[in-house]
Design a protein around this motif. Structure first.
Motif, PDB file in Angstrom:
ATOM      1  N   PHE A  11       0.858  -1.178   0.000  1.00 37.48           N
ATOM      2  CA  PHE A  11       0.000   0.000   0.000  1.00 37.48           C
ATOM      3  C   PHE A  11       0.895   1.229   0.000  1.00 37.48           C
ATOM      4  N   ALA A  12       0.875   1.989  -1.095  1.00 39.75           N
ATOM      5  CA  ALA A  12       1.673   3.204  -1.182  1.00 39.75           C
ATOM      6  C   ALA A  12       0.940   4.372  -0.521  1.00 39.75           C
ATOM      7  N   ASP A  13      -0.399   4.342  -0.583  1.00 35.84           N
ATOM      8  CA  ASP A  13      -1.201   5.408   0.026  1.00 35.84           C
ATOM      9  C   ASP A  13      -2.598   4.865   0.294  1.00 35.84           C
ATOM     10  N   TRP A  14      -3.194   5.269   1.412  1.00 40.18           N
ATOM     11  CA  TRP A  14      -4.540   4.834   1.794  1.00 40.18           C
ATOM     12  C   TRP A  14      -5.256   6.039   2.376  1.00 40.18           C
ATOM     13  N   GLN A  15      -6.255   6.560   1.660  1.00 34.67           N
ATOM     14  CA  GLN A  15      -7.053   7.693   2.115  1.00 34.67           C
ATOM     15  C   GLN A  15      -8.484   7.207   2.325  1.00 34.67           C
ATOM     16  N   GLU A  16      -8.944   7.176   3.565  1.00 35.61           N
ATOM     17  CA  GLU A  16     -10.264   6.644   3.881  1.00 35.61           C
ATOM     18  C   GLU A  16     -11.148   7.714   4.502  1.00 35.61           C
ATOM     19  N   ALA A  29     -17.550   3.100   4.738  1.00 32.11           N
ATOM     20  CA  ALA A  29     -16.444   4.004   4.436  1.00 32.11           C
ATOM     21  C   ALA A  29     -16.069   3.837   2.964  1.00 32.11           C
ATOM     22  N   HIS A  30     -15.353   4.829   2.467  1.00 30.00           N
ATOM     23  CA  HIS A  30     -14.837   4.826   1.105  1.00 30.00           C
ATOM     24  C   HIS A  30     -13.334   5.061   1.194  1.00 30.00           C
ATOM     25  N   ALA A  31     -12.568   4.269   0.468  1.00 22.81           N
ATOM     26  CA  ALA A  31     -11.116   4.443   0.484  1.00 22.81           C
ATOM     27  C   ALA A  31     -10.590   4.595  -0.937  1.00 22.81           C
ATOM     28  N   THR A  32      -9.668   5.536  -1.097  1.00 23.82           N
ATOM     29  CA  THR A  32      -8.903   5.712  -2.317  1.00 23.82           C
ATOM     30  C   THR A  32      -7.498   5.225  -2.005  1.00 23.82           C
ATOM     31  N   VAL A  33      -7.038   4.241  -2.777  1.00 28.25           N
ATOM     32  CA  VAL A  33      -5.797   3.548  -2.441  1.00 28.25           C
ATOM     33  C   VAL A  33      -4.863   3.540  -3.648  1.00 28.25           C
ATOM     34  N   THR A  34      -3.580   3.650  -3.380  1.00 30.92           N
ATOM     35  CA  THR A  34      -2.542   3.479  -4.387  1.00 30.92           C
ATOM     36  C   THR A  34      -1.665   2.315  -3.943  1.00 30.92           C
ATOM     37  N   ASN A  35      -1.472   1.353  -4.837  1.00 37.33           N
ATOM     38  CA  ASN A  35      -0.624   0.198  -4.555  1.00 37.33           C
ATOM     39  C   ASN A  35       0.563   0.178  -5.497  1.00 37.33           C
ATOM     40  N   GLY A  36       1.637  -0.433  -5.048  1.00 41.01           N
ATOM     41  CA  GLY A  36       2.794  -0.699  -5.890  1.00 41.01           C
ATOM     42  C   GLY A  36       2.982  -2.198  -6.011  1.00 41.01           C
ATOM     43  N   TYR A  37       3.087  -2.716  -7.235  1.00 46.00           N
ATOM     44  CA  TYR A  37       3.214  -4.155  -7.479  1.00 46.00           C
ATOM     45  C   TYR A  37       4.611  -4.511  -7.966  1.00 46.00           C
ATOM     46  N   SER A  38       5.079  -5.694  -7.557  1.00 46.72           N
ATOM     47  CA  SER A  38       6.314  -6.263  -8.088  1.00 46.72           C
ATOM     48  C   SER A  38       6.089  -7.754  -8.302  1.00 46.72           C
ATOM     49  N   THR A 118      -4.033 -13.016   0.736  1.00 43.21           N
ATOM     50  CA  THR A 118      -4.349 -12.970   2.164  1.00 43.21           C
ATOM     51  C   THR A 118      -3.309 -12.071   2.797  1.00 43.21           C
ATOM     52  N   ALA A 119      -3.776 -11.066   3.543  1.00 43.91           N
ATOM     53  CA  ALA A 119      -2.878 -10.085   4.145  1.00 43.91           C
ATOM     54  C   ALA A 119      -3.034 -10.099   5.660  1.00 43.91           C
ATOM     55  N   PRO A 120      -2.126 -10.787   6.362  1.00 43.20           N
ATOM     56  CA  PRO A 120      -2.160 -10.729   7.815  1.00 43.20           C
ATOM     57  C   PRO A 120      -1.786  -9.323   8.291  1.00 43.20           C
ATOM     58  N   PRO A 121      -2.248  -8.916   9.472  1.00 40.22           N
ATOM     59  CA  PRO A 121      -1.913  -7.572   9.955  1.00 40.22           C
ATOM     60  C   PRO A 121      -0.399  -7.395  10.118  1.00 40.22           C
ATOM     61  N   GLY A 122       0.061  -6.194   9.802  1.00 37.54           N
ATOM     62  CA  GLY A 122       1.461  -5.846   9.990  1.00 37.54           C
ATOM     63  C   GLY A 122       2.389  -6.255   8.865  1.00 37.54           C
ATOM     64  N   ILE A 123       1.896  -6.940   7.849  1.00 40.83           N
ATOM     65  CA  ILE A 123       2.733  -7.353   6.725  1.00 40.83           C
ATOM     66  C   ILE A 123       2.815  -6.196   5.727  1.00 40.83           C
ATOM     67  N   GLN A 124       4.035  -5.798   5.379  1.00 43.51           N
ATOM     68  CA  GLN A 124       4.216  -4.679   4.455  1.00 43.51           C
ATOM     69  C   GLN A 124       4.054  -5.104   2.996  1.00 43.51           C
ATOM     70  N   ALA A 125       4.655  -6.241   2.622  1.00 44.03           N
ATOM     71  CA  ALA A 125       4.587  -6.729   1.242  1.00 44.03           C
ATOM     72  C   ALA A 125       3.648  -7.935   1.219  1.00 44.03           C
ATOM     73  N   VAL A 126       2.487  -7.761   0.609  1.00 46.67           N
ATOM     74  CA  VAL A 126       1.445  -8.791   0.569  1.00 46.67           C
ATOM     75  C   VAL A 126       1.637  -9.650  -0.675  1.00 46.67           C
ATOM     76  N   ARG A 127       1.677 -10.969  -0.502  1.00 44.44           N
ATOM     77  CA  ARG A 127       1.834 -11.897  -1.627  1.00 44.44           C
ATOM     78  C   ARG A 127       0.501 -12.110  -2.330  1.00 44.44           C
ATOM     79  N   TYR A 128       0.538 -12.110  -3.670  1.00 46.67           N
ATOM     80  CA  TYR A 128      -0.647 -12.402  -4.465  1.00 46.67           C
ATOM     81  C   TYR A 128      -0.374 -13.587  -5.385  1.00 46.67           C
ATOM     82  N   ALA A 129      -1.438 -14.255  -5.799  1.00 43.41           N
ATOM     83  CA  ALA A 129      -1.380 -15.304  -6.824  1.00 43.41           C
ATOM     84  C   ALA A 129      -2.413 -14.928  -7.887  1.00 43.41           C
ATOM     85  N   PHE A 130      -2.053 -15.112  -9.150  1.00 41.74           N
ATOM     86  CA  PHE A 130      -2.902 -14.664 -10.255  1.00 41.74           C
ATOM     87  C   PHE A 130      -2.759 -15.653 -11.408  1.00 41.74           C
TER      88      PHE A 130
END
Length: 135
Positions: A11-16, A29-38, A118-130
């Motif tokens: 999560f690069a930015d989270w505005q809620e 609530a409504h959130a505008t979010v910016t993510n960075g992917y690698s 799945t994003a456990p609390p406190g994890i900075q880099a969240v793993r995805y599968a696609f």
């Protein structure tokens, strides 16, 4: 042929902002979010919008759309992910997502696919599968 892709996002930015609340009940609530992917997906700054439901028991759910403009396994273009998820009392987020049909552009035109994270609390880099196909 289906390709299995993995990587991480942060999560690069989270505005809620709160939208509404029932006395003793759910909050919206409504959130505008910016993510960075690698990884398989490479995008420095996505654009994402979420509608979020917070329940009194500290669980909830969300849905949203994310515009990804970058690369997928070296192919340049953009696509939109439709996302639906839940979060538990412990803060763990579980999300399933799929490519919005027809949203692929550039070298990603015709992209279809689905994935999850799945994003456990406190994890900075969240793993995805696609899992995806290019038609």
């Amino acid at each position: 042929m289906t390709t299995h892709a993995t990587g991480t996002f942060t999560f690069a930015d989270w505005q809620e902002k709160p939208v509404g609340e029932a006395a003793g009940g759910a909050k919206l609530a409504h959130a505008t979010v910016t993510n960075g992917y690698s990884g398989a997906i490479t995008a420095s700054a996505t654009a994402c919008q979420y509608a979020i439901v917070y329940l009194p028991d500290k669980t909830g759910g969300f849905s949203g759309h994310e515009l990804v403009d970058g690369e997928l396994d070296g192919r340049r273009g953009s696509f939109v992910l439709a996302q639906h998820g839940t979060f538990g009392e412990d803060g763990t987020v579980r999300c399933a997502f799929e490519v919005v049909p027809g949203s692929g552009s550039g070298e990603l035109a015709g992209l279809t696919g689905a994935g999850s994270f799945t994003a456990p609390p406190g994890i900075q880099a969240v793993r995805y599968a696609f899992d995806y196909e290019l038609g």
